[in-house]
Write a protein that holds these residues in place. Sequence first.
Motif, mmCIF file in Angstrom:
data_model
loop_
_atom_site.group_PDB
_atom_site.id
_atom_site.type_symbol
_atom_site.label_atom_id
_atom_site.label_comp_id
_atom_site.label_asym_id
_atom_site.label_seq_id
_atom_site.Cartn_x
_atom_site.Cartn_y
_atom_site.Cartn_z
ATOM 1 N N ALA A 64 0.826 -1.207 0.000
ATOM 2 C CA ALA A 64 0.000 0.000 0.000
ATOM 3 C C ALA A 64 0.860 1.257 0.000
ATOM 4 O O ALA A 64 0.576 2.220 -0.733
ATOM 5 N N ALA B 109 -11.126 -1.164 3.097
ATOM 6 C CA ALA B 109 -10.999 -0.922 1.659
ATOM 7 C C ALA B 109 -12.360 -0.668 1.030
ATOM 8 O O ALA B 109 -12.521 0.236 0.196
ATOM 9 N N TRP C 138 -6.564 1.420 -0.618
ATOM 10 C CA TRP C 138 -5.360 0.725 -0.132
ATOM 11 C C TRP C 138 -4.861 1.246 1.200
ATOM 12 O O TRP C 138 -4.493 0.462 2.090
ATOM 13 N N ALA D 278 -8.973 -2.302 -6.351
ATOM 14 C CA ALA D 278 -8.215 -2.563 -5.129
ATOM 15 C C ALA D 278 -9.021 -3.444 -4.178
ATOM 16 O O ALA D 278 -8.479 -4.376 -3.563
#
Length: 211
Positions: free
Chosen positions: A116, A164, A136, A199
Amino acid sequence: MTSTDTAKLKRMFDAIAAAIDADKDRLCRLDGVIGDADHGIAMALGFGAVRDALDQIDASTEPTALLNTAAKSFLNAVGASSGPLYATAFMRGAAAVKGKAILEDADVIAMFRAMAQGIQDRGKAELGEKTMVDAWLPAAQAAGVAQQAGKSLSESLDAALAAAESGAEATKDMIATKGRSSRLGERSIGHLDPGAASAVTIIRAMRNSLA
């Protein structure tokens, strides 16, 4: 306490490739609203290339070498902005577990957080700019907090996924200030960022395969 070896990491990338491929059309539709409509295609190409490259890796290969191979393969396959971002993520993850043949829970979370941070550093993005960092970074922070509190790998990755998902959903209310979508200004409000959406797909696949 669980342990993660090269074989398990290979299965993780297989799971990511399958999840991204299944989500490809949705990601392209999201990108069609505020971008070039090719995000899903680019991500599927990248993780497909990673999966194929890792098929050739021997089980005795250390996680760092596997992650560096993933970085090179993704970058070679994806010329779009996500190529350098995810290549940097995998290289940072590789550096975080250097010298380890077997990853303990704390090592996996360190790898996750390094990924990340690599994405944020390479993209020079901050929270609130309507990018994949909005998914992230909260995920990495949540995973780190859970791990430090003594939670299991499964619980830590559950926390990462929940953060997330919340972070990606929040991008709907943001004005894009990075990339092609930034040209839309306030017209980007109301739309989910495709990078944040992918993501979530990646983090969910990681959770499912590693936990």
